[in-house]
Enzyme design. Structure first.
Site, PDB file in Angstrom:
ATOM      1  N   ASN A   1      -1.145  -4.089  -8.225  1.00  0.00           N
ATOM      2  CA  ASN A   1       0.157  -4.752  -8.170  1.00  0.00           C
ATOM      3  C   ASN A   1       0.081  -6.266  -8.264  1.00  0.00           C
ATOM      4  O   ASN A   1       0.951  -6.902  -8.849  1.00  0.00           O
ATOM      5  CB  ASN A   1       0.923  -4.327  -6.912  1.00  0.00           C
ATOM      6  CG  ASN A   1       0.143  -4.638  -5.647  1.00  0.00           C
ATOM      7  OD1 ASN A   1      -1.049  -4.412  -5.575  1.00  0.00           O
ATOM      8  ND2 ASN A   1       0.832  -5.183  -4.662  1.00  0.00           N
TER       9      ASN A   1
ATOM     10  N   GLY B   1      -4.950  -1.025  -1.072  1.00  0.00           N
ATOM     11  CA  GLY B   1      -4.378   0.026  -1.911  1.00  0.00           C
ATOM     12  C   GLY B   1      -3.502   0.929  -1.078  1.00  0.00           C
ATOM     13  O   GLY B   1      -3.022   0.544  -0.006  1.00  0.00           O
TER      14      GLY B   1
ATOM     15  N   THR C   1      -2.234   4.098   1.296  1.00  0.00           N
ATOM     16  CA  THR C   1      -2.701   4.657   2.577  1.00  0.00           C
ATOM     17  C   THR C   1      -3.529   5.922   2.354  1.00  0.00           C
ATOM     18  O   THR C   1      -4.572   6.109   2.998  1.00  0.00           O
ATOM     19  CB  THR C   1      -1.488   4.929   3.480  1.00  0.00           C
ATOM     20  OG1 THR C   1      -0.895   3.651   3.808  1.00  0.00           O
ATOM     21  CG2 THR C   1      -1.853   5.660   4.740  1.00  0.00           C
TER      22      THR C   1
ATOM     23  N   THR D   1      -5.382   6.753  -0.233  1.00  0.00           N
ATOM     24  CA  THR D   1      -6.714   6.366  -0.717  1.00  0.00           C
ATOM     25  C   THR D   1      -7.501   5.642   0.367  1.00  0.00           C
ATOM     26  O   THR D   1      -8.715   5.836   0.495  1.00  0.00           O
ATOM     27  CB  THR D   1      -6.572   5.475  -1.962  1.00  0.00           C
ATOM     28  OG1 THR D   1      -5.755   6.152  -2.910  1.00  0.00           O
ATOM     29  CG2 THR D   1      -7.920   5.164  -2.575  1.00  0.00           C
TER      30      THR D   1
ATOM     31  N   GLU E   1      -6.368  -2.805   3.756  1.00  0.00           N
ATOM     32  CA  GLU E   1      -4.994  -3.329   3.612  1.00  0.00           C
ATOM     33  C   GLU E   1      -4.223  -2.270   2.852  1.00  0.00           C
ATOM     34  O   GLU E   1      -4.457  -2.073   1.648  1.00  0.00           O
ATOM     35  CB  GLU E   1      -5.032  -4.645   2.814  1.00  0.00           C
ATOM     36  CG  GLU E   1      -5.830  -5.764   3.448  1.00  0.00           C
ATOM     37  CD  GLU E   1      -5.231  -6.208   4.777  1.00  0.00           C
ATOM     38  OE1 GLU E   1      -5.997  -6.625   5.640  1.00  0.00           O
ATOM     39  OE2 GLU E   1      -4.000  -6.104   4.934  1.00  0.00           O
TER      40      GLU E   1
ATOM     41  N   CYS F   1       3.227  -4.973  -1.347  1.00  0.00           N
ATOM     42  CA  CYS F   1       3.171  -4.200  -0.088  1.00  0.00           C
ATOM     43  C   CYS F   1       4.016  -4.855   0.993  1.00  0.00           C
ATOM     44  O   CYS F   1       4.377  -4.205   1.968  1.00  0.00           O
ATOM     45  CB  CYS F   1       1.735  -4.089   0.383  1.00  0.00           C
ATOM     46  SG  CYS F   1       0.918  -5.660   0.580  1.00  0.00           S
TER      47      CYS F   1
ATOM     48  N   GLU G   1      -7.712  -9.870   7.312  1.00  0.00           N
ATOM     49  CA  GLU G   1      -8.295 -10.791   6.343  1.00  0.00           C
ATOM     50  C   GLU G   1      -7.493 -12.078   6.419  1.00  0.00           C
ATOM     51  O   GLU G   1      -6.476 -12.154   7.117  1.00  0.00           O
ATOM     52  CB  GLU G   1      -8.287 -10.168   4.945  1.00  0.00           C
ATOM     53  CG  GLU G   1      -9.034  -8.846   4.933  1.00  0.00           C
ATOM     54  CD  GLU G   1      -9.436  -8.389   3.536  1.00  0.00           C
ATOM     55  OE1 GLU G   1      -9.467  -7.179   3.318  1.00  0.00           O
ATOM     56  OE2 GLU G   1      -9.722  -9.228   2.664  1.00  0.00           O
TER      57      GLU G   1
HETATM   58  O1  TXE Z   1      -3.405   2.755  -5.280  1.00  0.00           O
HETATM   59  P1  TXE Z   1      -4.791   3.400  -4.970  1.00  0.00           P
HETATM   60  P2  TXE Z   1      -2.516   2.999  -6.529  1.00  0.00           P
HETATM   61  C1  TXE Z   1       0.542   1.993  -2.669  1.00  0.00           C
HETATM   62  C2  TXE Z   1       1.794   2.259  -3.465  1.00  0.00           C
HETATM   63  C3  TXE Z   1       1.274   3.002  -4.647  1.00  0.00           C
HETATM   64  C4  TXE Z   1       0.168   3.825  -4.016  1.00  0.00           C
HETATM   65  C5  TXE Z   1      -0.855   4.236  -5.014  1.00  0.00           C
HETATM   66  O2  TXE Z   1       2.646   3.123  -2.727  1.00  0.00           O
HETATM   67  O3  TXE Z   1       2.257   3.855  -5.215  1.00  0.00           O
HETATM   68  O4  TXE Z   1      -0.428   2.971  -3.072  1.00  0.00           O
HETATM   69  O5  TXE Z   1      -1.139   3.097  -5.832  1.00  0.00           O
HETATM   70  C6  TXE Z   1      -9.259   2.659  -6.083  1.00  0.00           C
HETATM   71  N1  TXE Z   1     -12.537   5.627  -3.441  1.00  0.00           N
HETATM   72  N2  TXE Z   1      -0.015   0.694  -2.915  1.00  0.00           N
HETATM   73  O6  TXE Z   1      -2.782   4.280  -7.232  1.00  0.00           O
HETATM   74  O7  TXE Z   1      -4.955   4.769  -5.472  1.00  0.00           O
HETATM   75  C7  TXE Z   1      -8.422   2.539  -7.326  1.00  0.00           C
HETATM   76  O8  TXE Z   1      -9.227   2.710  -8.489  1.00  0.00           O
HETATM   77  C8  TXE Z   1     -12.579   4.300  -3.699  1.00  0.00           C
HETATM   78  C9  TXE Z   1       0.120  -0.326  -1.916  1.00  0.00           C
HETATM   79  O9  TXE Z   1      -2.707   1.745  -7.295  1.00  0.00           O
HETATM   80  O10 TXE Z   1      -4.909   3.163  -3.533  1.00  0.00           O
HETATM   81  C10 TXE Z   1      -7.876   1.133  -7.204  1.00  0.00           C
HETATM   82  O11 TXE Z   1      -8.843   0.196  -7.623  1.00  0.00           O
HETATM   83  N3  TXE Z   1     -11.621   3.640  -4.422  1.00  0.00           N
HETATM   84  C11 TXE Z   1      -0.962  -1.361  -2.062  1.00  0.00           C
HETATM   85  C12 TXE Z   1      -7.652   1.008  -5.697  1.00  0.00           C
HETATM   86  O12 TXE Z   1      -8.455   2.019  -5.098  1.00  0.00           O
HETATM   87  C13 TXE Z   1     -10.589   4.377  -4.890  1.00  0.00           C
HETATM   88  C14 TXE Z   1      -1.047  -1.878  -3.449  1.00  0.00           C
HETATM   89  C15 TXE Z   1      -6.208   1.223  -5.288  1.00  0.00           C
HETATM   90  O13 TXE Z   1      -5.817   2.454  -5.811  1.00  0.00           O
HETATM   91  C16 TXE Z   1     -10.475   5.763  -4.668  1.00  0.00           C
HETATM   92  C17 TXE Z   1      -1.179  -0.780  -4.372  1.00  0.00           C
HETATM   93  C18 TXE Z   1     -11.516   6.391  -3.913  1.00  0.00           C
HETATM   94  N4  TXE Z   1     -11.501   7.705  -3.640  1.00  0.00           N
HETATM   95  C19 TXE Z   1      -0.649   0.477  -4.095  1.00  0.00           C
HETATM   96  N5  TXE Z   1      -9.334   6.209  -5.274  1.00  0.00           N
HETATM   97  C20 TXE Z   1      -0.760  -2.554  -1.163  1.00  0.00           C
HETATM   98  N6  TXE Z   1      -0.877  -2.373   0.143  1.00  0.00           N
HETATM   99  O14 TXE Z   1      -0.544  -3.644  -1.668  1.00  0.00           O
HETATM  100  C21 TXE Z   1      -8.764   5.127  -5.841  1.00  0.00           C
HETATM  101  N7  TXE Z   1      -9.508   4.028  -5.620  1.00  0.00           N
END
Ligand code: TXE
Length: 376
Positions: A50, A126, A128, A130, A148, A182, A356
């Site tokens: 994002n 990322g 919750t 994940t 985070e 977020c 952080e």
């Molecule tokens: O996040 P992901 P995504 C929320 C928001 C969004 C949802 C999913 O609701 O719809 O999360 O978004 C890596 N082991 N936020 O798909 O899946 C992945 O490759 C290690 C809020 O973008 O969490 C990416 O680099 N890494 C958030 C990173 O994790 C893994 C901002 C984030 O991906 C993994 C973004 C694994 N098993 C989304 N699976 C905020 N708090 O700002 C995925 N990844």
């Protein structure tokens, strides 16, 4: 936002490390206790799509300032800016091997970083769901962890608020980056005495937002990140109707190439509805009335998340009392996203663990050792 804040992050931590101090204590005139801080080695950094450069630089900068190297994996949806950063870092004279950008899917490249025995700490931003997988992979290796995660942030508007400022800023906190931040205030709670006026004025301001090419300077709302994410967001609009809510404005797909959605405002839903419980992460907000401070606090704290909260009131005592009662790692009073890198940043409950930002980051990316020297 993405590039200027990335520059600010590197500049901040390049100087913060120069002011880092350690502690020493004279213990009963018998001993001197002092704290040494060591870099930890290879920092595993995983970031989302994002704010791809900003959120990655927020990890890389303190990690290398504290003396670590890093293996950083941006989201597979946004690889290019981190690649450009790596090229620029070599031009800037960063020794090869200090900043390593790896690309790949989370379940493969991301998981490999979390599972590698020579990566002693993980900083993750990322979702919750994940975040839980990252924690599960890191746990058996006793890795240091900063998560985070998502948010479902309340935005409390009391009747004595400066309504012009509250509405203008709430439009930003609702729809900046198409609500894909977020820290967006996706649940607006308005004191009943001003509820109708607020809804009317907020909806009118929402309808004035210009939807268009994200690279055009006069665009307010750009495209969402992907078709899949757009489907996720519109799915919540369908759910809002099923749960008895009213979409007062927006929510229609815009007829142009790309994943564009009209900013949407939903009324008529209670705190227990899924639309007010789950992170939507799009240009969608709910507006719900409340009566009195206690109900405002209960409503604000009624989710599994605890990332940030915003409070609009001119009453000084109420502002501090409500801020103290928020289940949130950051509380903004009569403002939003006004950031100071020196303060701890992070969430509670399902918004994550660890802090952080500023010296907290320099401490996260180092290992503390106490040395006790006998004096007498
Ligand atoms: O996040 P992901 P995504 C929320 C928001 C969004 C949802 C999913 O609701 O719809 O999360 O978004 C890596 N082991 N936020 O798909 O899946 C992945 O490759 C290690 C809020 O973008 O969490 C990416 O680099 N890494 C958030 C990173 O994790 C893994 C901002 C984030 O991906 C993994 C973004 C694994 N098993 C989304 N699976 C905020 N708090 O700002 C995925 N990844």
């Amino acid at each position: 936002m993405d590039i200027p804040r990335a520059v600010a992050n590197f500049r901040f931590f390049a100087t913060a490390i120069l002011h880092e101090s350690s502690e020493a204590h004279v213990t009963d005139a018998r001993a001197l206790n002092y704290t040494l801080r060591h870099p930890m080695g290879v920092a595993g950094l995983i970031s989302p799509w994002n704010l791809p450069l900003y959120l990655l630089s927020w990890k890389i900068a303190p990690a290398i300032a504290a003396g670590n190297t890093c293996v950083a994996k941006p989201s597979e949806l946004t690889p290019l800016t981190s690649n450009r950063l790596a090229e620029l870092s070599l031009e800037a004279g960063l020794p090869p091997g200090v900043m390593n950008i790896v690309h790949g899917y989370g379940a493969k490249a991301g998981a490999a970083i979390c599972e590698h025995p020579d990566v002693p700490l993980i900083s993750f931003t990322g979702g919750t769901v994940t975040g839980a997988k990252v924690a599960a992979a890191a746990a058996p290796l006793f890795k240091k962890l900063s998560l985070e995660l998502g948010g479902k942030n309340p935005n409390l508007i009391f009747a004595d608020a400066d309504l012009d400022d509250a509405i203008a800023t709430s439009i930003q906190s609702s729809f900046a980056n198409q609500g894909e931040i977020c820290l967006c205030g996706s649940r607006i709670f308005v004191e009943r005495a001003i509820y109708d006026t607020f809804v009317e004025r907020f909806v009118a301001a929402t309808r004035k937002l210009r939807i268009g090419d994200p690279s055009a300077p006069d665009t307010d709302v750009g495209a969402l990140i992907s078709e899949a994410h757009l489907q996720k967001v519109t799915g919540y609009l369908d759910l809002a109707k099923e749960e008895g809510g009213t979409i007062v404005t927006g929510g229609n797909r815009v007829d142009r190439d790309g994943f564009f959605l009209e900013p949407a405002v939903i009324t008529g839903l209670g705190c227990e509805c899924r639309v007010l419980q789950e992170e939507i992460f799009g240009p969608v907000v709910t507006i719900t009335p409340f009566d009195g401070d206690d109900e405002a606090i209960r409503s604000a704290n009624s989710t599994r998340y605890g990332l940030s909260a915003t409070v609009w009131t001119r009453d000084l005592q109420r502002a501090h009392r409500v801020a103290a009662a928020m289940h949130a790692g950051t509380v903004w009073i009569n403002c939003w996203l006004l950031r100071d890198l020196r303060v701890p940043f992070g969430g509670m409950k399902e918004s994550g663990v660890g802090r952080e930002g500023g010296l907290e980051s320099l401490h996260f990316f180092t290992e503390a050792k106490n040395v006790c020297v006998k004096l007498a």
